[in-house]
Design a protein around this motif. Structure first.
Motif, PDB file in Angstrom:
ATOM      1  N   ARG A   1       5.375  12.553 -10.606  1.00 52.81           N
ATOM      2  CA  ARG A   1       5.867  11.268 -10.091  1.00 52.81           C
ATOM      3  C   ARG A   1       5.975  11.304  -8.574  1.00 52.81           C
ATOM      4  O   ARG A   1       6.746  12.091  -8.014  1.00 52.81           O
ATOM      5  CB  ARG A   1       7.238  10.935 -10.696  1.00 52.81           C
ATOM      6  N   PRO A   2       5.215  10.443  -7.868  1.00 57.67           N
ATOM      7  CA  PRO A   2       5.323  10.362  -6.412  1.00 57.67           C
ATOM      8  C   PRO A   2       6.657   9.728  -5.994  1.00 57.67           C
ATOM      9  O   PRO A   2       7.344   9.087  -6.796  1.00 57.67           O
ATOM     10  CB  PRO A   2       4.138   9.479  -6.008  1.00 57.67           C
ATOM     11  N   ASP A   3       7.002   9.897  -4.723  1.00 54.83           N
ATOM     12  CA  ASP A   3       8.173   9.200  -4.186  1.00 54.83           C
ATOM     13  C   ASP A   3       7.891   7.710  -4.052  1.00 54.83           C
ATOM     14  O   ASP A   3       8.770   6.875  -4.291  1.00 54.83           O
ATOM     15  CB  ASP A   3       8.557   9.777  -2.815  1.00 54.83           C
ATOM     16  N   SER A   4       6.678   7.371  -3.654  1.00 52.31           N
ATOM     17  CA  SER A   4       6.290   5.968  -3.514  1.00 52.31           C
ATOM     18  C   SER A   4       4.769   5.878  -3.630  1.00 52.31           C
ATOM     19  O   SER A   4       4.064   6.874  -3.466  1.00 52.31           O
ATOM     20  CB  SER A   4       6.751   5.393  -2.176  1.00 52.31           C
ATOM     21  N   VAL A   5       4.296   4.684  -3.913  1.00 56.43           N
ATOM     22  CA  VAL A   5       2.851   4.428  -4.051  1.00 56.43           C
ATOM     23  C   VAL A   5       2.502   3.188  -3.243  1.00 56.43           C
ATOM     24  O   VAL A   5       3.189   2.163  -3.326  1.00 56.43           O
ATOM     25  CB  VAL A   5       2.457   4.221  -5.528  1.00 56.43           C
ATOM     26  N   SER A   6       1.419   3.284  -2.469  1.00 56.08           N
ATOM     27  CA  SER A   6       0.893   2.144  -1.722  1.00 56.08           C
ATOM     28  C   SER A   6      -0.535   1.887  -2.170  1.00 56.08           C
ATOM     29  O   SER A   6      -1.286   2.826  -2.448  1.00 56.08           O
ATOM     30  CB  SER A   6       0.924   2.413  -0.211  1.00 56.08           C
ATOM     31  N   ALA A   7      -0.906   0.622  -2.243  1.00 56.94           N
ATOM     32  CA  ALA A   7      -2.263   0.240  -2.624  1.00 56.94           C
ATOM     33  C   ALA A   7      -2.550  -1.133  -2.052  1.00 56.94           C
ATOM     34  O   ALA A   7      -1.629  -1.888  -1.722  1.00 56.94           O
ATOM     35  CB  ALA A   7      -2.427   0.245  -4.142  1.00 56.94           C
ATOM     36  N   ASP A   8      -3.825  -1.485  -1.933  1.00 59.65           N
ATOM     37  CA  ASP A   8      -4.167  -2.800  -1.399  1.00 59.65           C
ATOM     38  C   ASP A   8      -4.051  -3.856  -2.491  1.00 59.65           C
ATOM     39  O   ASP A   8      -3.740  -3.553  -3.652  1.00 59.65           O
ATOM     40  CB  ASP A   8      -5.551  -2.786  -0.752  1.00 59.65           C
ATOM     41  N   LYS A   9      -4.319  -5.107  -2.137  1.00 61.66           N
ATOM     42  CA  LYS A   9      -4.061  -6.208  -3.057  1.00 61.66           C
ATOM     43  C   LYS A   9      -5.006  -6.242  -4.251  1.00 61.66           C
ATOM     44  O   LYS A   9      -4.765  -6.989  -5.200  1.00 61.66           O
ATOM     45  CB  LYS A   9      -4.121  -7.537  -2.316  1.00 61.66           C
ATOM     46  N   ALA A  10      -6.071  -5.411  -4.233  1.00 62.35           N
ATOM     47  CA  ALA A  10      -6.930  -5.324  -5.414  1.00 62.35           C
ATOM     48  C   ALA A  10      -6.163  -4.751  -6.607  1.00 62.35           C
ATOM     49  O   ALA A  10      -6.565  -4.956  -7.757  1.00 62.35           O
ATOM     50  CB  ALA A  10      -8.156  -4.474  -5.118  1.00 62.35           C
ATOM     51  N   TYR A  11      -5.074  -4.027  -6.344  1.00 61.44           N
ATOM     52  CA  TYR A  11      -4.284  -3.404  -7.412  1.00 61.44           C
ATOM     53  C   TYR A  11      -3.079  -4.251  -7.805  1.00 61.44           C
ATOM     54  O   TYR A  11      -2.249  -3.806  -8.593  1.00 61.44           O
ATOM     55  CB  TYR A  11      -3.818  -2.019  -6.967  1.00 61.44           C
ATOM     56  N   SER A  12      -2.972  -5.434  -7.246  1.00 60.77           N
ATOM     57  CA  SER A  12      -1.831  -6.289  -7.545  1.00 60.77           C
ATOM     58  C   SER A  12      -2.001  -6.927  -8.920  1.00 60.77           C
ATOM     59  O   SER A  12      -2.909  -7.736  -9.129  1.00 60.77           O
ATOM     60  CB  SER A  12      -1.682  -7.371  -6.466  1.00 60.77           C
ATOM     61  N   SER A  13      -1.150  -6.541  -9.858  1.00 63.04           N
ATOM     62  CA  SER A  13      -1.136  -7.156 -11.187  1.00 63.04           C
ATOM     63  C   SER A  13       0.236  -6.924 -11.796  1.00 63.04           C
ATOM     64  O   SER A  13       0.950  -5.979 -11.433  1.00 63.04           O
ATOM     65  CB  SER A  13      -2.223  -6.563 -12.093  1.00 63.04           C
ATOM     66  N   ARG A  14       0.597  -7.774 -12.719  1.00 56.57           N
ATOM     67  CA  ARG A  14       1.904  -7.639 -13.366  1.00 56.57           C
ATOM     68  C   ARG A  14       1.972  -6.350 -14.174  1.00 56.57           C
ATOM     69  O   ARG A  14       3.013  -5.691 -14.244  1.00 56.57           O
ATOM     70  CB  ARG A  14       2.160  -8.849 -14.264  1.00 56.57           C
ATOM     71  N   GLY A  15       0.831  -5.962 -14.781  1.00 51.65           N
ATOM     72  CA  GLY A  15       0.822  -4.732 -15.564  1.00 51.65           C
ATOM     73  C   GLY A  15       1.048  -3.505 -14.704  1.00 51.65           C
ATOM     74  O   GLY A  15       1.806  -2.602 -15.084  1.00 51.65           O
ATOM     75  N   ASN A  16       0.397  -3.434 -13.527  1.00 54.34           N
ATOM     76  CA  ASN A  16       0.569  -2.278 -12.645  1.00 54.34           C
ATOM     77  C   ASN A  16       1.994  -2.204 -12.113  1.00 54.34           C
ATOM     78  O   ASN A  16       2.589  -1.120 -12.031  1.00 54.34           O
ATOM     79  CB  ASN A  16      -0.421  -2.349 -11.488  1.00 54.34           C
TER      80      ASN A  16
END
Length: 311
Positions: free
Chosen positions: A210-225
């Motif tokens: 488990r990471p402390d935090s996760v960053s991703a661009d808006k291509a990964y934006s979904s309610r499931g994620n």
């Protein structure tokens, strides 16, 4: 004499204790350092295996070692052990970023042997495109596409490609790797990439996943994620696209609360882009020459291992 790109003495001292001791059928391996340097040379330059310089020994030995270690997970095990040693010293920044990149497949990457379907003879008198509606031909095309997808090859805007999905720590080093055909989207692979993060503890204890935090661009934006990250109690910074924001507002209270967004934390997302640039400095990663997906994954893993050893 150490050649350019070969393992240095310090890197070899870190890697040697982690290497397998025995050979196949109870025999002994050829000299590990020379063979690994041969693999590194090929991964760095992208030359055909047959064109390896003689100083690395027979090219068949180098190729077979790389193929075997790609198949049995030895390269991945070495990467995991190096990550574990780095974690024991507190050298991993667990602010993780996720992204993907596309590697163009060379013509040599095509033609992997597979169970070919029986050939279908064209109908007499048929012209080009006359059999497009034939169910037998449709089934044949589907089987051929399935075979290509099994080797993580697909058609995208870049042509015949393979997509590399990865997560990177805050020091621009790959933590996990995943291959898909080039046309596959990023968001559906988000959970799979994070699930592949597993850094063992040196001593008793479970691996850290488990990471402390996760960053991703808006291509990964979904309610499931977002639901997945909340379930694992992982802080995250993923921008919300305009259409999703408008849809949420249109639904009113049923659309849920606005998503949080930390601009300062999102500025660190460039670490995964820099990790991709480091991987693509290896020419056999930037262009896929390997026919088999597991061999190409081994090639990418060797590049990631080299980054960890030299950072």
């Amino acid at each position: 004499m150490v050649g350019r790109g070969d393992l240095t003495s310090a890197e070899w001292e870190r890697l040697e204790p982690l290497l397998p001791r025995g050979g196949s059928r109870g025999g002994r391996w050829s000299e590990h350092r020379k063979v690994i340097n041969g693999v590194l040379f090929r991964v760095r330059t992208g030359v055909p295996w047959r064109d390896l310089p003689e100083r690395f020994g027979p090219w068949e030995t180098v190729y077979k070692r790389h193929r075997r270690w790609s198949a049995d997970g030895t390269w991945q095990l070495l990467l995991t052990r190096v990550q574990a040693a780095e974690a024991a010293e507190g050298g991993i920044d667990w602010d993780v970023s996720v992204d993907s990149t596309t590697a163009r497949a060379h013509q040599h990457a095509a033609g992997a042997r597979k169970a070919a379907p029986p050939p279908v003879a064209p109908q007499k008198g048929a012209h080009g495109g006359a059999n497009q509606g034939d169910p037998v031909l449709r089934k044949l095309s589907a089987r051929l596409a399935e075979g290509a997808a099994g080797e993580c090859l697909g058609r995208s805007r870049g042509g015949f490609t393979t997509k590399i999905h990865l997560s990177a720590d805050g020091r621009c080093r790959p933590l996990s790797l995943l291959l898909t055909p080039g046309q596959c989207g990023d968001s559906p692979q988000f959970e799979a990439v994070l699930e592949k993060i597993s850094v063992p503890c040196v001593g008793p204890g479970r691996p850290r996943t488990r990471p402390d935090s996760v960053s991703a661009d808006k291509a990964y934006s979904s309610r499931g994620n977002r639901r997945y990250l909340r379930k694992r109690k992982i802080r995250h910074t993923i921008p919300e696209p305009k259409d999703q924001r408008a849809n949420r507002r249109r639904r009113g209270s049923a659309g849920g609360r606005p998503t949080g967004f930390d601009k300062d934390r999102y500025k660190k997302r460039n670490v995964v882009e820099r990790a991709i640039n480091r991987l693509k400095n290896f020419r056999a990663v930037a262009t896929r020459y390997d026919k088999r997906a597991y061999v190409y994954l081994g090639t990418v893993t060797v590049a990631a291992l080299t980054i960890w050893l030299r950072t």
